[in-house]
Scaffold this motif. Sequence first.
Motif: not given
Length: 606
Positions: A465-472, A503-513
């Motif tokens: 579960t990820v809150t939002h596709p653009e959440m960083t 560093g650079e912010p990371v998208k939570i959805v990328d972290l999940a993938k």
Amino acid sequence: MSYSKRVSLLMGMDSFIVLFSIFIGYYILNPYFNIYTLQMLIISSLTLLVSHHVFAFIYHLYHKAWEYASVGELVAIVKAVTFSVGTAAIVQLLVNGDIYIRVLFITWLLHMCLIGGTRFSWRMVRGRFIKPGIEKEGALIVGAGSAGTMLVRQLLRNNESELKPIAFVDDDIAKQKLQIYGVTVLGKTENISEIVDKNRIDHIIIAIPSLNKLEIQKIYQECSKTKAQVKIMPMIEDIITGKVSVNQFRDVQVEDLLGRDPVELDVQGISKKLTGKTILVTGAGGSIGSEICRQVSKFKPQKILLLGHGENSIYSIDIELRNRYRDEFEIIPIIADIQDRQRIFDLMDKYRPDVVYHAAAHKHVPLMEYNPKEAVKNNVIGTKNVAEAADTFSVSNFVLISSDKAVNPTNVMGSTKRIAEMVIQELDKHSQTKFVAVRFGNVLGSRGSVIPLFKKQIQSGGPVTVTHPEMTRYFMTIPEASRLVMQAGTLARGGEIFVLDMGEPVKIVDLAKNLIQLSGYTEEEIGIRFSGIRPGEKMFEELLGENEVHNEAIFPKIFIGKSVAVDYSSVQTLIENHTSYDTEYIKNYVIGLANKNEELLVKSAN
């Protein structure tokens, strides 16, 4: 075979080879040259026999594991044979006044071929004809340097290993198409996907310990195009020191893909602050607090005080440090609540710490939205208790562990952390104690991190579960954050808010993938579900507000924010009256106060 039988067998075989060599040399040359008399032949044979065994023991020819023979063992054979033949030559010169060079040369040559041949034949037989009982899976080795060749050699020697090295990849042009231990360098890292498909490779092992994080990310992106399992070889230092063996691989972790290269710390500066001193860590059982304790312990303080509210977590870090540093410094576990003002003052008076790292706090954003009074009591009043006790008993440095959520906060947790910063900034104005705050973002692997949650969801079959596709979010590893906290503490002049370079912010959805893939699944198998933004959450996090920005780095990866004027009377009002406020009132008040938002303060008052 027992050791004594093995030595007896080798000595008997060598005795035959020595005598055979000298007699063959004699019979080859005797028809053409007048070589030995019978007496000289016997003297030379006995001398060669005795001297060979002496030098064989000196160079351990009877103690080596010949199934693993290599250049080192060959050198030992050359030395033993050469010195034994040389001894025979000296005896011939003393007895007969002459050296029979031709026969001794043939003897040395036969001696070398037969001794070396019998020893190395066992390695060949073992490697080629004695097959293991397990079916091996193909492995691609990334990196044909010293670590990669060490790994291949170990895999080829170890018949019990489930892996068989099939090929190397290496970006060094000079190594392309070369063979190392019979394994060919088939291409560069950009060719990984193609090489895996063509060679039925099941495993990819990254064997370049010197890689920085960006390079690991780049290689992993290529590996992720395949279905092969990806592993990383342990550090060379760990192999040399015996912590792990060459073929003890570990999985690629999220920290490898999101972390940054470690910064070199000012060890001397940190040592001056910590070595031989009494250090207090509040929240010592938590993720950050416990890691600060580990890092501090490396600098050999006189005492370390482990203060926390949860007995199990304090017990765990206490046992861990005692097992490692039992005889090096005093470790004192303390169960205490930072909201208990008298208890905190009593402890500070008793132990008189030199440095305080204040990591104790409520950090869970949605939970604090439902429990704002507890957030105020712990994060604000608890911080005030510890800070004022530090001021009263002349602590040298006080370091508050803050959060990126304290910047323009939209939630109770972030607001109370910002107010805690205000508390110590106000104290710093009239205290000899240097009060500073250190802000950083999410910490990988901490209790409040999404990583443990994602792992549990993957283990149970998903979805993640990820809150939002653009959440960083910004991410940092626990050890890196803790080391930089200690470094920031040494830079304190008083009143600063230090900000760690995340560093650079990371998208939570990328972290999940990434985590799904690292766990050996595909996104289709596990799935990702978007649950919506929770109460108090922001889409993006910041590390400094606009009026706090200071572009100059005071130390690599450590920036200093400009001090901002604070209306401390509003903070005192909150502290004095929080028990009489209802939940919604407190929520509006702390957010308004943290943002200096007069409209919210008025709204909460009404």
